[in-house]
Design a protein around this motif. Sequence first.
Motif, PDB file in Angstrom:
ATOM      1  N   UNK A 194      12.190  -4.735  -5.524  1.00  0.00           N
ATOM      2  CA  UNK A 194      11.940  -3.342  -5.916  1.00  0.00           C
ATOM      3  C   UNK A 194      11.146  -3.227  -7.209  1.00  0.00           C
ATOM      4  N   UNK A 195      10.674  -4.331  -7.746  1.00  0.00           N
ATOM      5  CA  UNK A 195       9.785  -4.278  -8.905  1.00  0.00           C
ATOM      6  C   UNK A 195       8.418  -3.762  -8.461  1.00  0.00           C
ATOM      7  N   UNK A 196       7.942  -2.695  -9.086  1.00  0.00           N
ATOM      8  CA  UNK A 196       6.579  -2.248  -8.805  1.00  0.00           C
ATOM      9  C   UNK A 196       5.617  -3.193  -9.517  1.00  0.00           C
ATOM     10  N   UNK A 197       4.761  -3.826  -8.734  1.00  0.00           N
ATOM     11  CA  UNK A 197       3.807  -4.790  -9.276  1.00  0.00           C
ATOM     12  C   UNK A 197       2.394  -4.340  -8.923  1.00  0.00           C
ATOM     13  N   UNK A 198       1.434  -4.842  -9.678  1.00  0.00           N
ATOM     14  CA  UNK A 198       0.029  -4.605  -9.351  1.00  0.00           C
ATOM     15  C   UNK A 198      -0.476  -5.855  -8.651  1.00  0.00           C
ATOM     16  N   UNK A 199      -0.791  -5.709  -7.379  1.00  0.00           N
ATOM     17  CA  UNK A 199      -1.099  -6.881  -6.568  1.00  0.00           C
ATOM     18  C   UNK A 199      -2.169  -6.509  -5.554  1.00  0.00           C
ATOM     19  N   UNK A 200      -3.009  -7.465  -5.203  1.00  0.00           N
ATOM     20  CA  UNK A 200      -4.006  -7.218  -4.178  1.00  0.00           C
ATOM     21  C   UNK A 200      -3.316  -7.027  -2.837  1.00  0.00           C
ATOM     22  N   UNK A 201      -3.680  -5.943  -2.175  1.00  0.00           N
ATOM     23  CA  UNK A 201      -3.090  -5.592  -0.882  1.00  0.00           C
ATOM     24  C   UNK A 201      -4.183  -5.511   0.181  1.00  0.00           C
ATOM     25  N   UNK A 202      -3.796  -5.784   1.405  1.00  0.00           N
ATOM     26  CA  UNK A 202      -4.647  -5.470   2.547  1.00  0.00           C
ATOM     27  C   UNK A 202      -4.353  -4.025   2.941  1.00  0.00           C
ATOM     28  N   UNK A 203      -5.397  -3.208   3.009  1.00  0.00           N
ATOM     29  CA  UNK A 203      -5.229  -1.792   3.321  1.00  0.00           C
ATOM     30  C   UNK A 203      -5.692  -1.558   4.759  1.00  0.00           C
ATOM     31  N   UNK A 204      -4.746  -1.194   5.618  1.00  0.00           N
ATOM     32  CA  UNK A 204      -5.078  -0.899   7.006  1.00  0.00           C
ATOM     33  C   UNK A 204      -4.182   0.229   7.496  1.00  0.00           C
ATOM     34  N   UNK A 205      -4.026   0.366   8.805  1.00  0.00           N
ATOM     35  CA  UNK A 205      -3.244   1.484   9.336  1.00  0.00           C
ATOM     36  C   UNK A 205      -1.794   1.469   8.838  1.00  0.00           C
ATOM     37  N   UNK A 206      -1.313   0.321   8.428  1.00  0.00           N
ATOM     38  CA  UNK A 206       0.061   0.210   7.926  1.00  0.00           C
ATOM     39  C   UNK A 206       0.190   0.716   6.495  1.00  0.00           C
ATOM     40  N   UNK A 207      -0.937   0.967   5.850  1.00  0.00           N
ATOM     41  CA  UNK A 207      -0.931   1.319   4.435  1.00  0.00           C
ATOM     42  C   UNK A 207      -1.258   0.100   3.595  1.00  0.00           C
TER      43      UNK A 207
END
Length: 472
Positions: free
Chosen positions: A383-396
């Motif tokens: 539950x730690x909010x982190x700044x991380x590279x994400x894959x952005x697709x239909x799932x968010x």
Amino acid sequence: MSKKLALIGGGSVRTYYFIESLMKFYRDMDIGEVAVMDNDGEKLAYFGGIARYLAEREKSGLKVTLTENAAQALRDADFVVTTLRVGQDKARTVDERTALELGVIGQETTGAGGFSYACRSIPVMLDYMRLIREVAKPDAPVFNFTNPSGLVTQAIYDAGYDNVIGICDNATGIKIDVASALRVNASDLMVKVYGLNHLSWANRVEIGGVDILPRLMENESFLQSFHQFVYFDRNLIRRLGVIPNGYLYYFYHRERALRNLLAAPESRGEFICRNNGEMMEALRRHDIRTEPQTCLDIYRDYMHRREGSYMQIELGGEAVSVPPIDVDALGIRELMGRKSVTEVYEGYAGVMFNYIDSVKHNRGIDLAVSVPNRGAIPGMADDDVVEVTCTIDRRGAVPMGFTESEIAPSNLALMKTVKRYEKLTVEAVREKSKAAAVEALTIHPLVQDYDLAVKLVERYCALNEPWCGRWK
């Protein structure tokens, strides 16, 4: 049917840039209306007004409405952006000067000033989140740019809201800087970032699926000329072996930064307050309804002054320039023959627009945003909010995973300490607890002293009582 976007905090000087960027993307996202809301009517009229003028001048067809009524702006909104400055520029100057008077860095996000800013921002943001849940579309995502962004986003998640994405142009800026330095299209790069907002590192730079960062970090030309490194001692960069976020300057060179801040005639916040005040004085001499182009010219002049002064105080008052990188001399074959083109990521607005576009079209682009960790970074809680590279697709936003060996132990230790500070700050605001606040600042790497923490908390509680009430 066209969609509606609500911009909460639209009396900001950045609103013009937001609309300027939106005009390049709004058709692809089916956005027909932007409701710009702020409770400061004068700033809304001028800064929202020049943004609306831009949309009208370009005959874009994008409807820009201005309102001081939050419920009106949010009603039936498909997307929400929050960019609040609770207390406005004046409170920021007091935040920073209070810390400096006690010999502590007061920077408005990472420094002690960020604690005070969060104390004002969190209660107001939670009020807006309740209103968003009541009147916006049920599935409307909230893009939070209210600073300190990572800490405020943590507070929102802890309060039970899971429809928020913390956005910042700084982490994405690393990718843009690398692409610009190497003269390639940023879309051809995948830059992998991990950390917290304004406390992150890029440990992978892929082009064509190949990680070229190790070869870049071994090249003296890159070390000396890459813009992101100008803040840091190069021996530190060699030891890190990764690209640090520029805001880590305050942590890695704390005494140098503090010395420069104390020697400066004014803080960054004081400069911005003065610059914005002079801009407003100049704007008040003209009617935004009948002289919009004149108002826009004034705005651009003062914003140019602001942008040209970024980090100069902390670095000792002089702008630092570096020679361009001779890309061919790097000898990295993956870069050969590539040519740069105009990139679409543009500031915090561009991060949001690219996110929406990638979700809609399932593009699978990579963006560094602030989301719950959920196992992405080993050693950090889910539950730690982190700044991380994400894959952005239909799932968010789906965080990219990191192995334990990818996370430098010293970086993880700093992350865990700052995250503990953030969670104590959220607790302090929620419980109106001076004890939790003192503990938070006592462990903060830029304070690290109980007596100083007590003094800071007492002064900040007095400053913030109009927004936070009386703490016990």
